[in-house]
Scaffold this motif. Structure first.
Motif, PDB file in Angstrom:
ATOM      1  N   MET A  60       0.838  -1.202   0.000  1.00  0.00           N
ATOM      2  CA  MET A  60       0.000   0.000   0.000  1.00  0.00           C
ATOM      3  C   MET A  60       0.874   1.254   0.000  1.00  0.00           C
ATOM      4  O   MET A  60       0.612   2.211  -0.731  1.00  0.00           O
ATOM      5  CB  MET A  60      -0.931  -0.023   1.221  1.00  0.00           C
ATOM      6  CG  MET A  60      -1.943   1.100   1.284  1.00  0.00           C
ATOM      7  SD  MET A  60      -1.388   2.638   2.052  1.00  0.00           S
ATOM      8  CE  MET A  60      -1.037   2.128   3.713  1.00  0.00           C
ATOM      9  N   ILE A  61       1.941   1.251   0.787  1.00  0.00           N
ATOM     10  CA  ILE A  61       2.834   2.405   0.859  1.00  0.00           C
ATOM     11  C   ILE A  61       3.571   2.611  -0.461  1.00  0.00           C
ATOM     12  O   ILE A  61       3.664   3.734  -0.965  1.00  0.00           O
ATOM     13  CB  ILE A  61       3.828   2.236   2.027  1.00  0.00           C
ATOM     14  CG1 ILE A  61       3.075   2.280   3.350  1.00  0.00           C
ATOM     15  CG2 ILE A  61       4.905   3.316   1.979  1.00  0.00           C
ATOM     16  CD1 ILE A  61       3.895   1.822   4.538  1.00  0.00           C
ATOM     17  N   ILE A  62       4.069   1.539  -1.043  1.00  0.00           N
ATOM     18  CA  ILE A  62       4.779   1.647  -2.318  1.00  0.00           C
ATOM     19  C   ILE A  62       3.861   2.210  -3.400  1.00  0.00           C
ATOM     20  O   ILE A  62       4.266   3.053  -4.201  1.00  0.00           O
ATOM     21  CB  ILE A  62       5.379   0.292  -2.738  1.00  0.00           C
ATOM     22  CG1 ILE A  62       6.534  -0.064  -1.800  1.00  0.00           C
ATOM     23  CG2 ILE A  62       5.854   0.325  -4.195  1.00  0.00           C
ATOM     24  CD1 ILE A  62       7.081  -1.462  -1.977  1.00  0.00           C
ATOM     25  N   GLY A  63       2.617   1.780  -3.400  1.00  0.00           N
ATOM     26  CA  GLY A  63       1.657   2.305  -4.376  1.00  0.00           C
ATOM     27  C   GLY A  63       1.443   3.801  -4.223  1.00  0.00           C
ATOM     28  O   GLY A  63       1.377   4.537  -5.210  1.00  0.00           O
ATOM     29  N   ARG A  64       1.347   4.287  -2.981  1.00  0.00           N
ATOM     30  CA  ARG A  64       1.160   5.724  -2.766  1.00  0.00           C
ATOM     31  C   ARG A  64       2.431   6.492  -3.129  1.00  0.00           C
ATOM     32  O   ARG A  64       2.382   7.605  -3.632  1.00  0.00           O
ATOM     33  CB  ARG A  64       0.782   6.037  -1.329  1.00  0.00           C
ATOM     34  CG  ARG A  64      -0.458   5.357  -0.747  1.00  0.00           C
ATOM     35  CD  ARG A  64      -1.756   5.290  -1.560  1.00  0.00           C
ATOM     36  NE  ARG A  64      -1.721   4.771  -2.892  1.00  0.00           N
ATOM     37  CZ  ARG A  64      -1.817   3.470  -3.252  1.00  0.00           C
ATOM     38  NH1 ARG A  64      -1.932   2.530  -2.374  1.00  0.00           N
ATOM     39  NH2 ARG A  64      -1.776   3.109  -4.529  1.00  0.00           N
ATOM     40  N   TYR A  65       3.591   5.863  -2.894  1.00  0.00           N
ATOM     41  CA  TYR A  65       4.856   6.467  -3.305  1.00  0.00           C
ATOM     42  C   TYR A  65       4.872   6.667  -4.825  1.00  0.00           C
ATOM     43  O   TYR A  65       5.250   7.729  -5.324  1.00  0.00           O
ATOM     44  CB  TYR A  65       6.032   5.590  -2.858  1.00  0.00           C
ATOM     45  CG  TYR A  65       7.335   5.977  -3.497  1.00  0.00           C
ATOM     46  CD1 TYR A  65       8.049   7.078  -3.032  1.00  0.00           C
ATOM     47  CD2 TYR A  65       7.839   5.255  -4.575  1.00  0.00           C
ATOM     48  CE1 TYR A  65       9.248   7.449  -3.632  1.00  0.00           C
ATOM     49  CE2 TYR A  65       9.030   5.617  -5.169  1.00  0.00           C
ATOM     50  CZ  TYR A  65       9.725   6.711  -4.701  1.00  0.00           C
ATOM     51  OH  TYR A  65      10.902   7.078  -5.310  1.00  0.00           O
ATOM     52  N   LYS A  66       4.455   5.647  -5.562  1.00  0.00           N
ATOM     53  CA  LYS A  66       4.426   5.746  -7.032  1.00  0.00           C
ATOM     54  C   LYS A  66       3.465   6.833  -7.485  1.00  0.00           C
ATOM     55  O   LYS A  66       3.770   7.587  -8.416  1.00  0.00           O
ATOM     56  CB  LYS A  66       4.048   4.400  -7.649  1.00  0.00           C
ATOM     57  CG  LYS A  66       5.145   3.367  -7.520  1.00  0.00           C
ATOM     58  CD  LYS A  66       4.717   2.039  -8.106  1.00  0.00           C
ATOM     59  CE  LYS A  66       5.807   1.001  -7.982  1.00  0.00           C
ATOM     60  NZ  LYS A  66       5.377  -0.309  -8.521  1.00  0.00           N
ATOM     61  N   THR A  67       2.309   6.924  -6.844  1.00  0.00           N
ATOM     62  CA  THR A  67       1.342   7.974  -7.182  1.00  0.00           C
ATOM     63  C   THR A  67       1.976   9.351  -7.008  1.00  0.00           C
ATOM     64  O   THR A  67       1.870  10.217  -7.883  1.00  0.00           O
ATOM     65  CB  THR A  67       0.088   7.869  -6.283  1.00  0.00           C
ATOM     66  OG1 THR A  67      -0.575   6.631  -6.550  1.00  0.00           O
ATOM     67  CG2 THR A  67      -0.871   9.016  -6.526  1.00  0.00           C
ATOM     68  N   MET A  68       2.643   9.550  -5.884  1.00  0.00           N
ATOM     69  CA  MET A  68       3.245  10.856  -5.612  1.00  0.00           C
ATOM     70  C   MET A  68       4.429  11.126  -6.535  1.00  0.00           C
ATOM     71  O   MET A  68       4.614  12.249  -6.999  1.00  0.00           O
ATOM     72  CB  MET A  68       3.673  10.951  -4.144  1.00  0.00           C
ATOM     73  CG  MET A  68       2.520  10.925  -3.174  1.00  0.00           C
ATOM     74  SD  MET A  68       1.259  12.187  -3.516  1.00  0.00           S
ATOM     75  CE  MET A  68       2.206  13.671  -3.229  1.00  0.00           C
ATOM     76  N   ARG A  69       5.216  10.116  -6.818  1.00  0.00           N
ATOM     77  CA  ARG A  69       6.369  10.286  -7.719  1.00  0.00           C
ATOM     78  C   ARG A  69       5.900  10.699  -9.113  1.00  0.00           C
ATOM     79  O   ARG A  69       6.509  11.564  -9.752  1.00  0.00           O
ATOM     80  CB  ARG A  69       7.172   8.997  -7.776  1.00  0.00           C
ATOM     81  CG  ARG A  69       8.472   9.153  -8.570  1.00  0.00           C
ATOM     82  CD  ARG A  69       9.205   7.863  -8.677  1.00  0.00           C
ATOM     83  NE  ARG A  69       8.377   6.936  -9.443  1.00  0.00           N
ATOM     84  CZ  ARG A  69       8.585   5.635  -9.535  1.00  0.00           C
ATOM     85  NH1 ARG A  69       9.585   5.091  -8.891  1.00  0.00           N
ATOM     86  NH2 ARG A  69       7.800   4.862 -10.246  1.00  0.00           N
ATOM     87  N   GLU A  70       4.797  10.111  -9.592  1.00  0.00           N
ATOM     88  CA  GLU A  70       4.270  10.436 -10.915  1.00  0.00           C
ATOM     89  C   GLU A  70       3.858  11.895 -11.020  1.00  0.00           C
ATOM     90  O   GLU A  70       3.907  12.475 -12.094  1.00  0.00           O
ATOM     91  CB  GLU A  70       3.085   9.534 -11.254  1.00  0.00           C
ATOM     92  CG  GLU A  70       3.498   8.113 -11.574  1.00  0.00           C
ATOM     93  CD  GLU A  70       2.314   7.165 -11.688  1.00  0.00           C
ATOM     94  OE1 GLU A  70       1.147   7.609 -11.577  1.00  0.00           O
ATOM     95  OE2 GLU A  70       2.563   5.967 -11.873  1.00  0.00           O
ATOM     96  N   ARG A  71       3.465  12.496  -9.902  1.00  0.00           N
ATOM     97  CA  ARG A  71       3.077  13.906  -9.949  1.00  0.00           C
ATOM     98  C   ARG A  71       4.188  14.837  -9.489  1.00  0.00           C
ATOM     99  O   ARG A  71       3.974  16.008  -9.254  1.00  0.00           O
ATOM    100  CB  ARG A  71       1.787  14.149  -9.169  1.00  0.00           C
ATOM    101  CG  ARG A  71       1.896  13.982  -7.682  1.00  0.00           C
ATOM    102  CD  ARG A  71       0.656  14.448  -6.945  1.00  0.00           C
ATOM    103  NE  ARG A  71      -0.499  13.636  -7.266  1.00  0.00           N
ATOM    104  CZ  ARG A  71      -1.662  13.714  -6.648  1.00  0.00           C
ATOM    105  NH1 ARG A  71      -1.832  14.574  -5.676  1.00  0.00           N
ATOM    106  NH2 ARG A  71      -2.665  12.952  -6.983  1.00  0.00           N
ATOM    107  N   GLY A  72       5.384  14.284  -9.336  1.00  0.00           N
ATOM    108  CA  GLY A  72       6.530  15.099  -8.944  1.00  0.00           C
ATOM    109  C   GLY A  72       6.555  15.420  -7.464  1.00  0.00           C
ATOM    110  O   GLY A  72       7.203  16.365  -7.033  1.00  0.00           O
ATOM    111  N   GLY A  73       5.858  14.618  -6.677  1.00  0.00           N
ATOM    112  CA  GLY A  73       5.765  14.852  -5.243  1.00  0.00           C
ATOM    113  C   GLY A  73       6.628  13.897  -4.445  1.00  0.00           C
ATOM    114  O   GLY A  73       7.475  13.184  -4.991  1.00  0.00           O
ATOM    115  N   SER A  74       6.392  13.870  -3.131  1.00  0.00           N
ATOM    116  CA  SER A  74       7.190  13.032  -2.240  1.00  0.00           C
ATOM    117  C   SER A  74       6.322  12.444  -1.142  1.00  0.00           C
ATOM    118  O   SER A  74       5.195  12.889  -0.918  1.00  0.00           O
ATOM    119  CB  SER A  74       8.320  13.855  -1.611  1.00  0.00           C
ATOM    120  OG  SER A  74       7.778  14.882  -0.801  1.00  0.00           O
ATOM    121  N   VAL A  75       6.889  11.459  -0.465  1.00  0.00           N
ATOM    122  CA  VAL A  75       6.214  10.797   0.655  1.00  0.00           C
ATOM    123  C   VAL A  75       7.175  10.786   1.841  1.00  0.00           C
ATOM    124  O   VAL A  75       8.372  10.565   1.679  1.00  0.00           O
ATOM    125  CB  VAL A  75       5.808   9.349   0.311  1.00  0.00           C
ATOM    126  CG1 VAL A  75       5.141   8.660   1.497  1.00  0.00           C
ATOM    127  CG2 VAL A  75       4.903   9.316  -0.904  1.00  0.00           C
TER     128      VAL A  75
END
Length: 108
Positions: A60-75
């Motif tokens: 679940m965490i890795i998936g949210r990391y990928k979501t944020m990375r795709e938008r140029g964000g961070s976790v």
């Protein structure tokens, strides 16, 4: 329902209880719904009240990391208790997700 708070372009999600195969899908959906706001550039996962996490939580965490990375964000993660922090490190999450002290998020 997961508790959360927005602070500018930052979303803080307060996790609690156990994050396992029974709860990870629900959490994933709730967090993704909150991330529907494209202005969010930083996701902070607050683990202070998490007593247990298994590989489903890691996914679940890795998936949210990928979501944020795709938008140029961070976790970032904070409040990790020793058993959860151990899994966090064993899974290599510490390499891609910054660990912070609780309270730092209020400064952002």
């Amino acid at each position: 329902m997961v508790k959360s708070r927005k602070n500018g372009d930052q979303l803080i999600v307060y996790l609690s209880g156990e994050i396992d195969h029974c709860t990870a899908d629900r959490l994933r959906g709730e967090i993704e719904a909150l991330l529907g706001d494209a202005r969010i550039r930083r996701l902070v996962l607050h683990f202070e009240n998490v007593s247990f996490m298994d590989s489903s939580g890691v996914g679940m965490i890795i998936g949210r990391y990928k979501t944020m990375r795709e938008r140029g964000g961070s976790v970032a993660a904070c409040g990790l208790k020793p058993p959860v922090e151990k899994l966090f490190r064993m899974a290599g999450l510490h390499r891609i997700i910054a660990q912070e002290e609780p309270g730092r998020q209020d400064e952002a």
